[in-house]
Write a protein that holds these residues in place. Structure first.
Motif, PDB file in Angstrom:
ATOM      1  N   TRP A 399      -1.888 -11.249   1.157  1.00  0.00           N
ATOM      2  CA  TRP A 399      -1.305 -10.203   1.908  1.00  0.00           C
ATOM      3  C   TRP A 399      -0.738 -10.233   3.063  1.00  0.00           C
ATOM      4  O   TRP A 399      -1.236 -10.966   3.779  1.00  0.00           O
ATOM      5  CB  TRP A 399      -2.517  -9.344   2.577  1.00  0.00           C
ATOM      6  CG  TRP A 399      -3.003  -8.508   3.041  1.00  0.00           C
ATOM      7  CD1 TRP A 399      -2.105  -7.940   3.012  1.00  0.00           C
ATOM      8  CD2 TRP A 399      -4.362  -7.964   3.311  1.00  0.00           C
ATOM      9  NE1 TRP A 399      -2.284  -7.001   3.747  1.00  0.00           N
ATOM     10  CE2 TRP A 399      -4.004  -6.617   4.633  1.00  0.00           C
ATOM     11  CE3 TRP A 399      -5.717  -8.265   3.589  1.00  0.00           C
ATOM     12  CZ2 TRP A 399      -4.628  -6.002   5.103  1.00  0.00           C
ATOM     13  CZ3 TRP A 399      -6.205  -7.880   4.625  1.00  0.00           C
ATOM     14  CH2 TRP A 399      -5.663  -6.265   5.624  1.00  0.00           C
ATOM     15  N   ASP A 402       0.530  -7.316   8.683  1.00  0.00           N
ATOM     16  CA  ASP A 402       1.756  -6.793   9.913  1.00  0.00           C
ATOM     17  C   ASP A 402       1.013  -6.404  10.787  1.00  0.00           C
ATOM     18  O   ASP A 402       0.489  -5.958  10.981  1.00  0.00           O
ATOM     19  CB  ASP A 402       1.204  -5.538   8.963  1.00  0.00           C
ATOM     20  CG  ASP A 402       2.618  -4.515   9.504  1.00  0.00           C
ATOM     21  OD1 ASP A 402       3.612  -4.455  10.347  1.00  0.00           O
ATOM     22  OD2 ASP A 402       2.177  -3.288   8.715  1.00  0.00           O
ATOM     23  N   SER A 405       0.327  -2.439  12.114  1.00  0.00           N
ATOM     24  CA  SER A 405      -0.514  -1.569  11.470  1.00  0.00           C
ATOM     25  C   SER A 405      -0.797  -0.581  12.633  1.00  0.00           C
ATOM     26  O   SER A 405      -2.025  -1.293  12.898  1.00  0.00           O
ATOM     27  CB  SER A 405      -1.304  -2.233  10.643  1.00  0.00           C
ATOM     28  OG  SER A 405      -1.983  -2.022   9.735  1.00  0.00           O
ATOM     29  N   CYS A 434      -6.420  -6.974  -0.811  1.00  0.00           N
ATOM     30  CA  CYS A 434      -4.835  -5.945  -1.172  1.00  0.00           C
ATOM     31  C   CYS A 434      -4.508  -6.602  -1.220  1.00  0.00           C
ATOM     32  O   CYS A 434      -2.705  -5.567  -1.283  1.00  0.00           O
ATOM     33  CB  CYS A 434      -5.317  -5.876   1.025  1.00  0.00           C
ATOM     34  SG  CYS A 434      -6.655  -5.085   1.582  1.00  0.00           S
ATOM     35  N   GLY A 435      -3.845  -7.818  -0.885  1.00  0.00           N
ATOM     36  CA  GLY A 435      -2.459  -7.984  -1.006  1.00  0.00           C
ATOM     37  C   GLY A 435      -1.910  -7.585  -2.968  1.00  0.00           C
ATOM     38  O   GLY A 435      -0.542  -7.441  -2.386  1.00  0.00           O
ATOM     39  N   LYS A 438      -0.655  -3.903  -2.719  1.00  0.00           N
ATOM     40  CA  LYS A 438       0.540  -3.982  -2.109  1.00  0.00           C
ATOM     41  C   LYS A 438       2.032  -3.569  -3.483  1.00  0.00           C
ATOM     42  O   LYS A 438       2.794  -3.029  -3.076  1.00  0.00           O
ATOM     43  CB  LYS A 438       0.838  -4.743  -1.203  1.00  0.00           C
ATOM     44  CG  LYS A 438       0.063  -4.338   0.586  1.00  0.00           C
ATOM     45  CD  LYS A 438       0.929  -3.406   1.235  1.00  0.00           C
ATOM     46  CE  LYS A 438       0.247  -3.566   3.031  1.00  0.00           C
ATOM     47  NZ  LYS A 438       0.642  -2.881   3.021  1.00  0.00           N
ATOM     48  N   LYS A 439       1.048  -4.179  -3.621  1.00  0.00           N
ATOM     49  CA  LYS A 439       2.529  -4.101  -5.269  1.00  0.00           C
ATOM     50  C   LYS A 439       2.618  -2.337  -5.856  1.00  0.00           C
ATOM     51  O   LYS A 439       3.196  -1.465  -5.672  1.00  0.00           O
ATOM     52  CB  LYS A 439       1.893  -4.591  -5.975  1.00  0.00           C
ATOM     53  CG  LYS A 439       3.415  -5.320  -7.279  1.00  0.00           C
ATOM     54  CD  LYS A 439       3.194  -5.950  -8.651  1.00  0.00           C
ATOM     55  CE  LYS A 439       3.718  -5.914  -9.712  1.00  0.00           C
ATOM     56  NZ  LYS A 439       4.233  -7.254 -10.887  1.00  0.00           N
ATOM     57  N   TYR A 441       0.566   0.120  -4.302  1.00  0.00           N
ATOM     58  CA  TYR A 441       0.900   0.574  -3.099  1.00  0.00           C
ATOM     59  C   TYR A 441       1.274   0.560  -2.048  1.00  0.00           C
ATOM     60  O   TYR A 441       0.958  -0.040  -0.832  1.00  0.00           O
ATOM     61  CB  TYR A 441      -0.239   1.328  -2.950  1.00  0.00           C
ATOM     62  CG  TYR A 441      -0.941   2.160  -4.168  1.00  0.00           C
ATOM     63  CD1 TYR A 441      -0.856   3.404  -3.974  1.00  0.00           C
ATOM     64  CD2 TYR A 441      -1.884   1.489  -4.993  1.00  0.00           C
ATOM     65  CE1 TYR A 441      -1.608   4.443  -5.091  1.00  0.00           C
ATOM     66  CE2 TYR A 441      -2.928   2.045  -6.070  1.00  0.00           C
ATOM     67  CZ  TYR A 441      -1.948   3.441  -6.371  1.00  0.00           C
ATOM     68  OH  TYR A 441      -2.742   4.127  -7.418  1.00  0.00           O
ATOM     69  N   PRO A 442       2.951   0.336  -1.987  1.00  0.00           N
ATOM     70  CA  PRO A 442       3.772  -0.300  -0.836  1.00  0.00           C
ATOM     71  C   PRO A 442       3.693   0.127   0.205  1.00  0.00           C
ATOM     72  O   PRO A 442       3.762  -0.761   0.880  1.00  0.00           O
ATOM     73  CB  PRO A 442       4.988  -0.791  -1.962  1.00  0.00           C
ATOM     74  CG  PRO A 442       5.022   0.318  -2.325  1.00  0.00           C
ATOM     75  CD  PRO A 442       4.115   0.282  -3.427  1.00  0.00           C
ATOM     76  N   ASP A 443       3.400   1.274   0.828  1.00  0.00           N
ATOM     77  CA  ASP A 443       3.601   1.679   2.091  1.00  0.00           C
ATOM     78  C   ASP A 443       2.236   1.817   2.286  1.00  0.00           C
ATOM     79  O   ASP A 443       1.895   2.653   3.726  1.00  0.00           O
ATOM     80  CB  ASP A 443       3.942   3.189   1.750  1.00  0.00           C
ATOM     81  CG  ASP A 443       5.698   3.406   1.131  1.00  0.00           C
ATOM     82  OD1 ASP A 443       6.279   1.511   1.896  1.00  0.00           O
ATOM     83  OD2 ASP A 443       5.855   4.294   0.424  1.00  0.00           O
ATOM     84  N   ASP A 445      -0.523   1.764   4.384  1.00  0.00           N
ATOM     85  CA  ASP A 445      -1.764   0.609   5.426  1.00  0.00           C
ATOM     86  C   ASP A 445      -3.185   0.216   5.351  1.00  0.00           C
ATOM     87  O   ASP A 445      -4.416   1.397   4.534  1.00  0.00           O
ATOM     88  CB  ASP A 445      -1.063   1.621   6.755  1.00  0.00           C
ATOM     89  CG  ASP A 445      -1.873   1.215   7.893  1.00  0.00           C
ATOM     90  OD1 ASP A 445      -1.365  -0.355   7.898  1.00  0.00           O
ATOM     91  OD2 ASP A 445      -1.699   1.686   9.275  1.00  0.00           O
ATOM     92  N   MET A 446      -3.413  -1.015   5.316  1.00  0.00           N
ATOM     93  CA  MET A 446      -4.562  -1.648   4.686  1.00  0.00           C
ATOM     94  C   MET A 446      -5.366  -2.432   6.064  1.00  0.00           C
ATOM     95  O   MET A 446      -4.628  -3.030   6.903  1.00  0.00           O
ATOM     96  CB  MET A 446      -4.449  -2.542   3.646  1.00  0.00           C
ATOM     97  CG  MET A 446      -3.495  -1.645   2.387  1.00  0.00           C
ATOM     98  SD  MET A 446      -3.442  -3.064   1.109  1.00  0.00           S
ATOM     99  CE  MET A 446      -2.745  -1.575   0.117  1.00  0.00           C
TER     100      MET A 446
END
Length: 486
Positions: A399, A402, A405, A434-435, A438-439, A441-443, A445-446
């Motif tokens: 993950w 960011d 974030s 989380c990593g 992200k595939k 749900y790429p947008d 915020d985690m």
């Protein structure tokens, strides 16, 4: 479970007690999943499951909070099943015997399952407690995280409606996680040939036990003993000298738990049994000195045994012991980018032998893909030298942190207001889902938060009661502070 039900906050602790009562090791979470589906329906909540068994529960926003950004609270359903050798416990049938010990909740002789049962209980408690203020809410409970993140791998786009995901699988109060390591399993399989045990040999059971064990990510930097590696080191040093013949060698139970015990059945020339016992005690003294700061209960036993198995041929034995002894283990490199955090590691988690082959199962973790690739290359080379079959599989991404974030900054601000302290913004060497999220749900915020849990993946696992209260305060305040939709 009455002890737990009296703790605060409620209903978090009562829900955790209920979770402990339903067996849920990896690959055996169905009973708990079905219980939670029924629980959600009783409360009039929307609940559904996807093709891989993940559970999703939705709750409408509190009055006046309908326009807040929708949030997903996420936990995993399974727990790591580890027990002490003298504990009689079947993780597929028996409840976890949780109890209060001072400031901590522990389990009797087994893992507690606070990883991730406390996070799961906190998410369910938000659903159960109508006094908690929040916007549109989803609770996602994933399947089989501990044995390969299968629920996260199977998560499909378009199912979740949230803009923000709060993962509850962190294990240190006062730390906010915004990144984690990726990982890959590596399996080395060595063909074995066998022959009759020579005449004049006695069967001896060699046991190395009493190690602490622990999480192969979060604890890998602590210098804990790995039973598989320590036993291999002894055999590599003394097998030829003593004329030992290996009948079997087995150690560890999970690739993501640092192995606490390893066992070898040996055929020893009768004249050398006393020398084996003496060398084993000398080796125990060496290890107790080397590992004095971290392993207080290390024990090596040599006991009369019995086996009808044939011995490994001299060539098979030499290659197997050399391969296991030469396989790297532990921290490979610290991160230059994130100070104090392990970049790359591996855990020699499980070693097994049968009539035809020996198998070594490792879990490699790294913050960077090239770190994983480097260790895979090393293990491939060792397998090639030993004449073994190798397989790298189950790769999952890290993950990526960011620093911009918005939810991470909101958690930090909320924590500072609540406790007048600055939390640490961290990247964890363990794997979080989380990593993988992200595939699809790429947008989204985690962020990941949680209470203080020590000794996860070992029977020493415990959760700090006071930190659960602080974590609950943070979680509920954070849900109330989620901003409106743009």
């Amino acid at each position: 479970m009455s002890e737990l039900s009296q703790l605060s906050p409620q209903p978090l602790w009562q829900i955790f007690a209920d979770i402990c009562a339903i067996p849920h090791p990896s690959y055996h979470e169905e009973a708990l999943a079905n219980h939670l589906v029924a629980w959600a329906k009783e409360k009039g909540l929307h609940v559904e499951r996807d093709a891989v068994g993940n559970v999703l529960i939705r709750k409408k926003a509190s009055r006046g909070f309908e326009n807040r950004k929708p949030v997903v609270l996420q936990a995993h359903l399974d727990m790591v099943p580890q027990k002490n050798n003298d504990t009689d416990h079947d993780f597929t049938k028996d409840p976890i015997q949780a109890y209060v010990d001072g400031d901590w909740v522990k389990a009797r002789g087994t893992t507690l399952g606070a990883d991730n049962g406390i996070g799961m209980a906190s998410a369910l408690a938000v659903l159960a407690d109508d006094s908690v203020t929040h916007g549109p809410l989803e609770v996602l409970l994933t399947m089989t995280e501990e044995a390969g993140m299968e629920g996260a791998f199977g998560l499909q786009p378009g199912w979740l409606q949230g803009d923000i995901l709060i993962n509850t699988d962190s294990e240190e109060e006062g730390e906010i996680y915004m990144g984690c390591a990726g990982g890959i399993d590596f399996i080395t399989t060595l063909p074995l040939s066998r022959e009759a045990v020579p005449a004049g040999h006695e069967i001896i059971r060699l046991t190395l036990k009493g190690l602490k064990g622990g999480h192969s990510g979060g604890d890998i930097h602590l210098g804990l003993g790995n039973a598989n590696k320590l036993l291999a080191r002894f055999l590599f040093g003394h097998a030829q000298e003593l004329g030992l013949r290996v009948l079997d060698l087995n150690g560890g139970t999970l690739r993501n738990a640092i192995p606490r015990e390893a066992f070898a059945t040996l055929a020893v020339p009768a004249a050398n049994v006393g020398k084996l016992q003496s060398l084993a005690q000398e080796y125990q003294a060496i290890l107790k000195s080397e590992l004095a700061a971290v392993e207080k209960n290390l024990t090596i036993l040599t006991e009369p045994g019995h086996s009808d198995a044939k011995a490994l041929s001299a060539d098979s034995q030499k290659r197997f012991i050399a391969l296991l002894n030469g396989t790297p283990n532990g921290v490979i490199r610290m991160s230059d980018e994130v100070k104090g955090v392990v970049e790359t590691s591996l855990n020699v988690g499980v070693v097994t032998t049968n009539d035809q082959e020996a198998q070594i199962i490792c879990l490699i973790r790294s913050l960077i893909d090239s770190g994983k690739d480097s260790v895979v290359s090393t293990l491939n080379a060792l397998g090639q030298l030993a004449g073994a079959k190798v397989e790298a599989k189950g790769s999952y991404p890290g993950w990526k942190p960011d620093a911009s974030s918005p939810v991470m900054h909101l958690v930090r601000e909320t924590y500072q207001k609540l406790f007048d302290a600055t939390p640490n913004i961290m990247v964890i060497h363990a794997g979080l889902e989380c990593g993988l999220f992200k595939k699809p749900y790429p947008d989204m915020d985690m962020v990941s938060i949680g209470p203080t849990i020590t000794g996860p993946h070992s029977p020493d696992e415990q959760v700090h009661i006071g930190s659960v209260g602080q974590y609950w305060q943070l979680l509920t305040a954070l849900l109330k502070a989620i901003p409106e939709k743009d």
